[in-house]
Design a protein around this motif. Structure first.
Motif, mmCIF file in Angstrom:
data_model
loop_
_atom_site.group_PDB
_atom_site.id
_atom_site.type_symbol
_atom_site.label_atom_id
_atom_site.label_comp_id
_atom_site.label_asym_id
_atom_site.label_seq_id
_atom_site.Cartn_x
_atom_site.Cartn_y
_atom_site.Cartn_z
ATOM 1 N N THR A 103 48.575 22.138 11.352
ATOM 2 C CA THR A 103 47.129 22.855 11.735
ATOM 3 C C THR A 103 47.477 23.925 12.758
ATOM 4 N N ALA A 104 47.958 23.621 13.851
ATOM 5 C CA ALA A 104 48.350 24.633 14.831
ATOM 6 C C ALA A 104 50.028 24.710 14.786
ATOM 7 N N ALA A 105 50.308 25.656 15.434
ATOM 8 C CA ALA A 105 51.833 25.763 15.590
ATOM 9 C C ALA A 105 52.132 25.382 17.076
ATOM 10 N N THR A 106 52.975 24.588 17.145
ATOM 11 C CA THR A 106 53.163 23.978 18.500
ATOM 12 C C THR A 106 54.505 24.380 18.904
ATOM 13 N N PHE A 107 55.007 24.863 19.965
ATOM 14 C CA PHE A 107 56.322 24.956 20.560
ATOM 15 C C PHE A 107 56.429 24.139 21.752
ATOM 16 N N ASP A 108 57.263 23.169 21.548
ATOM 17 C CA ASP A 108 57.587 22.131 22.828
ATOM 18 C C ASP A 108 58.900 22.319 23.397
ATOM 19 N N VAL A 109 58.906 22.144 24.436
ATOM 20 C CA VAL A 109 60.440 22.166 25.521
ATOM 21 C C VAL A 109 60.650 20.889 25.766
ATOM 22 N N ALA A 110 61.881 20.348 25.568
ATOM 23 C CA ALA A 110 62.410 18.974 26.002
ATOM 24 C C ALA A 110 63.665 19.510 26.782
ATOM 25 N N ASP A 111 63.806 19.086 27.979
ATOM 26 C CA ASP A 111 65.116 19.097 28.632
ATOM 27 C C ASP A 111 66.108 18.331 28.381
ATOM 28 N N TYR A 112 67.292 18.588 28.972
ATOM 29 C CA TYR A 112 68.579 17.650 28.429
ATOM 30 C C TYR A 112 68.530 16.262 28.839
ATOM 31 N N THR A 113 67.450 15.876 29.639
ATOM 32 C CA THR A 113 67.108 14.034 29.786
ATOM 33 C C THR A 113 66.087 13.871 28.902
ATOM 34 N N GLY A 114 65.627 14.622 28.019
ATOM 35 C CA GLY A 114 64.537 14.197 27.215
ATOM 36 C C GLY A 114 63.160 14.025 27.469
ATOM 37 N N ALA A 115 62.887 14.843 28.498
ATOM 38 C CA ALA A 115 61.591 14.940 29.407
ATOM 39 C C ALA A 115 60.934 16.271 28.674
ATOM 40 N N TYR A 116 59.606 16.134 28.453
ATOM 41 C CA TYR A 116 58.694 17.040 28.104
ATOM 42 C C TYR A 116 58.430 17.899 29.187
ATOM 43 N N LYS A 117 58.323 19.340 29.051
ATOM 44 C CA LYS A 117 58.324 20.126 30.003
ATOM 45 C C LYS A 117 57.086 21.081 29.893
ATOM 46 N N GLY A 118 56.634 21.180 28.679
ATOM 47 C CA GLY A 118 55.345 22.116 28.451
ATOM 48 C C GLY A 118 55.691 22.682 27.162
ATOM 49 N N GLY A 119 54.841 23.678 26.847
ATOM 50 C CA GLY A 119 55.079 24.341 25.618
ATOM 51 C C GLY A 119 53.853 25.303 25.204
ATOM 52 N N ILE A 120 53.669 25.741 24.025
ATOM 53 C CA ILE A 120 52.816 26.589 23.676
ATOM 54 C C ILE A 120 52.072 26.080 22.212
ATOM 55 N N ILE A 121 50.625 26.501 22.474
ATOM 56 C CA ILE A 121 49.780 26.189 21.291
ATOM 57 C C ILE A 121 49.456 27.247 20.622
ATOM 58 N N ALA A 122 49.663 27.747 19.376
ATOM 59 C CA ALA A 122 49.341 28.921 18.670
ATOM 60 C C ALA A 122 48.344 28.290 17.302
ATOM 61 N N PRO A 123 47.674 29.281 16.954
ATOM 62 C CA PRO A 123 46.947 28.925 15.518
ATOM 63 C C PRO A 123 48.022 28.853 14.426
ATOM 64 N N GLY A 124 47.725 27.864 13.558
ATOM 65 C CA GLY A 124 48.756 27.942 12.413
ATOM 66 C C GLY A 124 48.621 28.829 11.511
ATOM 67 N N ILE A 125 49.492 29.049 10.691
ATOM 68 C CA ILE A 125 49.200 30.406 9.699
ATOM 69 C C ILE A 125 48.140 30.180 8.615
ATOM 70 N N ASN A 126 47.820 28.785 8.260
ATOM 71 C CA ASN A 126 46.582 28.606 7.376
ATOM 72 C C ASN A 126 45.300 29.023 8.049
ATOM 73 N N LEU A 127 45.185 28.546 9.499
ATOM 74 C CA LEU A 127 44.140 29.226 10.235
ATOM 75 C C LEU A 127 43.951 30.474 10.467
ATOM 76 N N SER A 128 45.069 31.104 10.674
ATOM 77 C CA SER A 128 44.867 32.535 11.060
ATOM 78 C C SER A 128 44.506 33.240 9.773
ATOM 79 N N LEU A 129 44.950 32.860 8.484
ATOM 80 C CA LEU A 129 44.703 33.480 7.307
ATOM 81 C C LEU A 129 43.260 33.054 6.891
ATOM 82 N N ASP A 130 42.671 31.935 7.250
ATOM 83 C CA ASP A 130 41.257 31.546 7.175
ATOM 84 C C ASP A 130 40.489 32.499 7.995
ATOM 85 N N ALA A 131 40.721 32.566 9.137
ATOM 86 C CA ALA A 131 40.089 33.249 10.008
ATOM 87 C C ALA A 131 39.701 34.665 9.410
ATOM 88 N N LEU A 132 40.892 35.484 9.090
ATOM 89 C CA LEU A 132 40.975 36.645 8.510
ATOM 90 C C LEU A 132 39.868 37.093 7.517
#
Length: 256
Positions: A131-160
């Motif tokens: 539903t959203a496109a998420t971009f997540d960063v995990a370092d070499y230890t497996g820890a979650y370091k953060g990321g990005i949340i963007a509208p999913g492609i279906n949401l983008s089309l629906d809004a347009l």
């Protein structure tokens, strides 16, 4: 066998898992009002169609980003499968959530990182097309370091389409060719949605890699990942069942 349930904002995915192998999967539109009895009727029929009896399920694990859906899924597990389900994240996570608000990290994102880190060494970027496109960063230890949340492609089309009265609803698919100069309205919309989305993916991944500063493997998951696979080389691996794998791994940990 394990019944792994991934309840997302758009769909609930049910997967029958043996070890870490997905034997069958089904999806239904997410509706927090859907009762355990409704789930049971639907799921029992599908199990039968695949040649399985309900008694084959010996454990249930649930991951959800829709809190209102959880109760009925727990009732489903207890009433129809005789199992107390393992709820992902309820007792914490086996990975470090190295972000400012760890309590707000979605279960799907944590599960993706668990599975991706188990399967791939080193630093990772995990892109989940939902539903959203998420971009997540995990370092070499497996820890979650953060990321990005963007509208999913279906949401983008629906809004347009919703905001522009004269624009038609179109299918989400790759344009017929690689031209980015459309000659009619529908072609222009396909280009804007499809190539615009690829440009976003490539641009964000490039910026993330530059910020990480080390070699990074990019893993894509989610139902729409294959839509972009042939038109960009930004993905190193596509793993459609990454969240389900994470649920299965979490279940394995609980048995130790």
């Amino acid at each position: 066998m394990l019944l792994a349930i991934d309840a997302g904002n758009t769909n609930v995915v049910f997967a029958l898992v043996e070890g870490r192998e997905v034997k069958a999967r089904w999806r239904i539109a997410t509706d927090p009002r859907r009762t355990a009895d409704e789930y049971a009727v639907w799921l029992s029929q599908l199990l039968t169609l695949e040649g399985y009896e309900r008694g084959v399920v010996t454990g249930v694990v649930i991951g959800t980003v829709v809190p209102r859906a959880l109760h009925n899924l727990e009732v489903l597990s207890q009433k129809y499968f005789g199992c107390t389900p393992l709820v992902a994240g309820r007792d914490g996570w086996p990975i470090a959530l190295d972000v400012e608000e760890p309590q707000s990290v979605g279960a799907d994102r944590a599960l993706n990182i668990i599975a991706a880190h188990a399967n791939h060494p080193g630093d990772l970027i995990i892109i989940d097309f939902g539903t959203a496109a998420t971009f997540d960063v995990a370092d070499y230890t497996g820890a979650y370091k953060g990321g990005i949340i963007a509208p999913g492609i279906n949401l983008s089309l629906d809004a347009l389409v919703t905001a522009a009265a004269k624009l038609p609803r179109i299918a989400i698919e790759a344009p017929a060719n690689t031209s980015v100069i459309g000659r009619n309205t529908v072609d222009q919309m396909h280009i804007g949605i499809y190539w615009g989305y690829i440009a976003m993916i490539e641009g964000l991944v490039a910026r993330m890699k530059a910020e990480i500063g080390r070699p990074v493997k990019v893993i894509a998951t989610g139902g729409l990942a294959v839509l972009f696979e042939k038109q960009t080389d930004v993905f190193d691996v596509i793993e459609p069942d990454l969240t389900i794998q994470g649920l299965a791994m979490l279940w394995e940990r609980s048995l130790r």
